[in-house]
Design an enzyme around this catalytic site. Structure first.
Site, PDB file in Angstrom:
ATOM      1  N   SER A 442       0.865  -1.184   0.000  1.00  0.00           N
ATOM      2  CA  SER A 442       0.000   0.000   0.000  1.00  0.00           C
ATOM      3  C   SER A 442       0.897   1.228   0.000  1.00  0.00           C
ATOM      4  O   SER A 442       1.937   1.250   0.678  1.00  0.00           O
ATOM      5  CB  SER A 442      -0.905   0.029   1.234  1.00  0.00           C
ATOM      6  OG  SER A 442      -1.887  -0.966   1.149  1.00  0.00           O
ATOM      7  N   GLU A 449      -1.537  18.993  -5.616  1.00  0.00           N
ATOM      8  CA  GLU A 449      -2.906  19.066  -6.121  1.00  0.00           C
ATOM      9  C   GLU A 449      -3.807  17.971  -5.549  1.00  0.00           C
ATOM     10  O   GLU A 449      -4.980  17.910  -5.896  1.00  0.00           O
ATOM     11  CB  GLU A 449      -2.892  18.956  -7.659  1.00  0.00           C
ATOM     12  CG  GLU A 449      -2.106  20.045  -8.366  1.00  0.00           C
ATOM     13  CD  GLU A 449      -0.589  19.769  -8.423  1.00  0.00           C
ATOM     14  OE1 GLU A 449       0.129  20.591  -9.002  1.00  0.00           O
ATOM     15  OE2 GLU A 449      -0.158  18.722  -7.887  1.00  0.00           O
ATOM     16  N   SER A 450      -3.317  17.084  -4.703  1.00  0.00           N
ATOM     17  CA  SER A 450      -4.071  16.055  -3.964  1.00  0.00           C
ATOM     18  C   SER A 450      -3.234  14.796  -3.757  1.00  0.00           C
ATOM     19  O   SER A 450      -2.264  14.830  -3.035  1.00  0.00           O
ATOM     20  CB  SER A 450      -5.426  15.729  -4.577  1.00  0.00           C
ATOM     21  OG  SER A 450      -6.423  16.500  -3.939  1.00  0.00           O
ATOM     22  N   HIS A 455      -2.917   0.020  -3.929  1.00  0.00           N
ATOM     23  CA  HIS A 455      -2.998  -1.163  -3.068  1.00  0.00           C
ATOM     24  C   HIS A 455      -2.875  -2.371  -3.995  1.00  0.00           C
ATOM     25  O   HIS A 455      -3.605  -2.457  -4.993  1.00  0.00           O
ATOM     26  CB  HIS A 455      -4.320  -1.205  -2.296  1.00  0.00           C
ATOM     27  CG  HIS A 455      -4.574   0.018  -1.492  1.00  0.00           C
ATOM     28  ND1 HIS A 455      -4.034   0.220  -0.252  1.00  0.00           N
ATOM     29  CD2 HIS A 455      -5.295   1.139  -1.782  1.00  0.00           C
ATOM     30  CE1 HIS A 455      -4.406   1.404   0.206  1.00  0.00           C
ATOM     31  NE2 HIS A 455      -5.172   1.974  -0.702  1.00  0.00           N
ATOM     32  N   CYS A 470      -7.405  18.218  -7.375  1.00  0.00           N
ATOM     33  CA  CYS A 470      -8.310  19.362  -7.328  1.00  0.00           C
ATOM     34  C   CYS A 470      -7.977  20.355  -8.437  1.00  0.00           C
ATOM     35  O   CYS A 470      -8.550  21.445  -8.487  1.00  0.00           O
ATOM     36  CB  CYS A 470      -8.233  20.047  -5.962  1.00  0.00           C
ATOM     37  SG  CYS A 470      -6.563  20.522  -5.491  1.00  0.00           S
TER      38      CYS A 470
END
Length: 501
Positions: A442, A449-450, A455, A470
């Site tokens: 993971s 920007e995010s 996983h 975003c």
């Protein structure tokens, strides 16, 4: 009898649900004798399954090709068919020409009631359907075995579908125990339906309810099917359908008869994505049912979705909190139109929040200066609320048949994910990856920007990847193509979501 049907479903390992058996039993009851082939056509089941079903019916003593007296009594009691009009049932379910004529004849009978309905309140997206439409919608309950011995909810009923349903029920099975409940915000509608129900002794209960409030516990998981004609906005449809889902019994193959304005292909795609995400199956989309009186915004037509529930139902909007966002067209697309009286040149503004909300109301009342009823449009303004702004773009990437060794190599995965962020022209802030024992990884790459996350399941050759931003300036597809190539995925799917809309 329901427990017996559920047991038969288990014995047959039938995926479809015991409601399919109900449909078969009603066919045997009204048709008197049914071949295996005809029952297969009625139930949409393969012939071997129909043969197995008939054997199970015979074990119960109900009969096989035709019903025994025990079977007739059991089915009559279960569906409350004492005094039922078998001829009418058969004609309405098998004879299209008779069905059309029946709708025409009964349209005339119900016209006086429907013509007296309150005027449409456009502020809450009301548009009154025709009597013919109401009867066609009611007949859907008959077609889908949702009329006899059922609980039916009309969620918002300015169309008076409850009246058409009760009228049909009285014609076919006057002693049926079917219950029809109307939940609506319009007290005028509730008052009139309540009066008609008392005058004609119809099995209808009316309750005041604002759909933006949580559904009361009294009506949670109580109904077999729901009728709803929702607001013309996507969020309005999502809210009404979420409440409908909360109202339905928590079983598969319950139905929602959902009317919604025909929209552009893009908006239609967004709606169907929502239906899929909530767990609905679209059984059919009908364009030959819904016609409205004076509904210019709809072009006097709309589509009707026949939705079926599944075991994976998830309301788009949870039921435990009040919903506060705007849901009606007039709230989201705030439209005002300035008209000028042709006779005296007096200017008036029409729209939500003004004296007249529609031009039809203004024409009906006439100019306040000279009583003239003809007007010319001068200016039209549409202002969208800020809730339509998209704050995020989210790609859910499913990678199957990947390079198994790579899926368990934390260093290589970290490199690929950071490089993917750079391919999208994102600014990497930090990253963290963890290798589980004995296998599986993971990890997250935080970008300005995010983020990007991954996983992996090496034992399945599968990786789940999220790319969220975003910013509308990033090249997300560059990142997707880079990741897909590096993981050597044999099977790739991606889902695109707008966030914060």
């Amino acid at each position: 009898m329901q427990k017996q049907l559920q047991q038969i479903t288990t014995n047959m390992q039938l995926e479809e649900h015991y409601l399919t058996l109900e449909k078969a039993l009603l066919a045997l009851y009204f048709h008197k004798n049914c071949t295996t082939k005809s029952l297969a056509h009625t139930t949409d089941l393969p012939i071997p399954l129909v043969s197995a079903m008939k054997k199970e019916f015979a074990k119960q003593g109900w009969g096989k090709h035709s019903l025994t007296k025990k079977g007739q009594l059991a089915i009559s009691e279960y569906f409350q068919l004492s005094g039922a009009d078998a001829t009418l049932y058969l004609q309405l379910t098998t004879d299209d020409a008779f069905r059309t004529e029946w709708i025409t004849q009964n349209t005339r009978e119900l016209s006086a009631i429907y013509n007296a309905r309150p005027t449409a309140d456009v502020a809450i997206d009301q548009a009154k359907c025709t009597v013919e439409t109401a009867l066609k919608r009611a007949l859907l309950a008959l077609d889908y075995t949702m009329l006899l011995n059922k609980r039916i909810l009309c969620l918002g009923d300015d169309d008076f579908i409850s009246i058409a349903l009760a009228f049909l029920l009285n014609k076919i099975a006057p002693h049926s125990t079917t219950q029809i409940v109307v939940l609506d915000i319009d007290k005028r509608v509730l008052s009139m339906i309540n009066k008609i129900a008392k005058d004609y002794e119809l099995p209808i209960k009316t309750v005041y309810y604002n759909v933006q409030d949580p559904l009361p516990k009294t009506y949670t998981h109580q109904f077999d099917c729901v009728y709803t004609d929702t607001p013309y906005t996507l969020i309005g449809a999502q809210l009404f359908l979420s409440r409908a889902m909360n109202a339905l019994k928590p079983e598969a193959m319950r139905h929602v008869f959902f009317s919604y304005a025909k929209r552009s292909y893009q908006k239609q795609w967004q709606l169907q994505q929502s239906l899929y995400a909530m767990g609905f199956v679209i059984d059919s989309i009908r364009y030959d049912i819904n016609t409205y009186e004076g509904a210019q915004i709809l072009g006097a037509k709309s589509q009707l979705f026949v939705l079926q529930t599944t075991e994976q139902m998830t309301p788009y909007i949870p039921n435990h909190l009040m919903f506060t966002r705007p849901i009606y067209t007039g709230e989201i697309d705030q439209k005002t139109v300035v008209y000028r009286c042709i006779h005296c040149q007096h200017a008036l503004t029409v729209g939500v929040g003004y004296q007249y909300t529609t031009i039809a109301q203004l024409q009906s009342n006439g100019c306040p200066n000279c009583a003239n009823k003809k007007f010319a449009q001068m200016k039209r303004i549409v202002q969208k609320t800020h809730f339509q702004h998209i704050v995020g773009h989210h790609i859910l990437l499913e990678l199957h048949d990947c390079n198994v060794a790579l899926l368990n190599d934390v260093q290589r995965i970290k490199t690929i994910m950071c490089q993917a962020a750079e391919k999208a022209k994102a600014m990497v802030v930090t990253e963290h990856f963890h290798h589980f024992s004995p296998y599986g990884i993971s990890g997250v790459v935080i970008i300005q920007e995010s983020h990007l996350t991954i996983h992996t399941w090496p034992e399945y050759g599968y990786a789940a990847i999220d790319i969220f931003t975003c910013s509308s300036k990033l090249d997300l597809q560059e990142a997707v193509q880079f990741i897909t190539k590096k993981f050597n995925a044999g099977n790739v799917t991606q889902h695109y979501l707008h966030r914060g809309k």
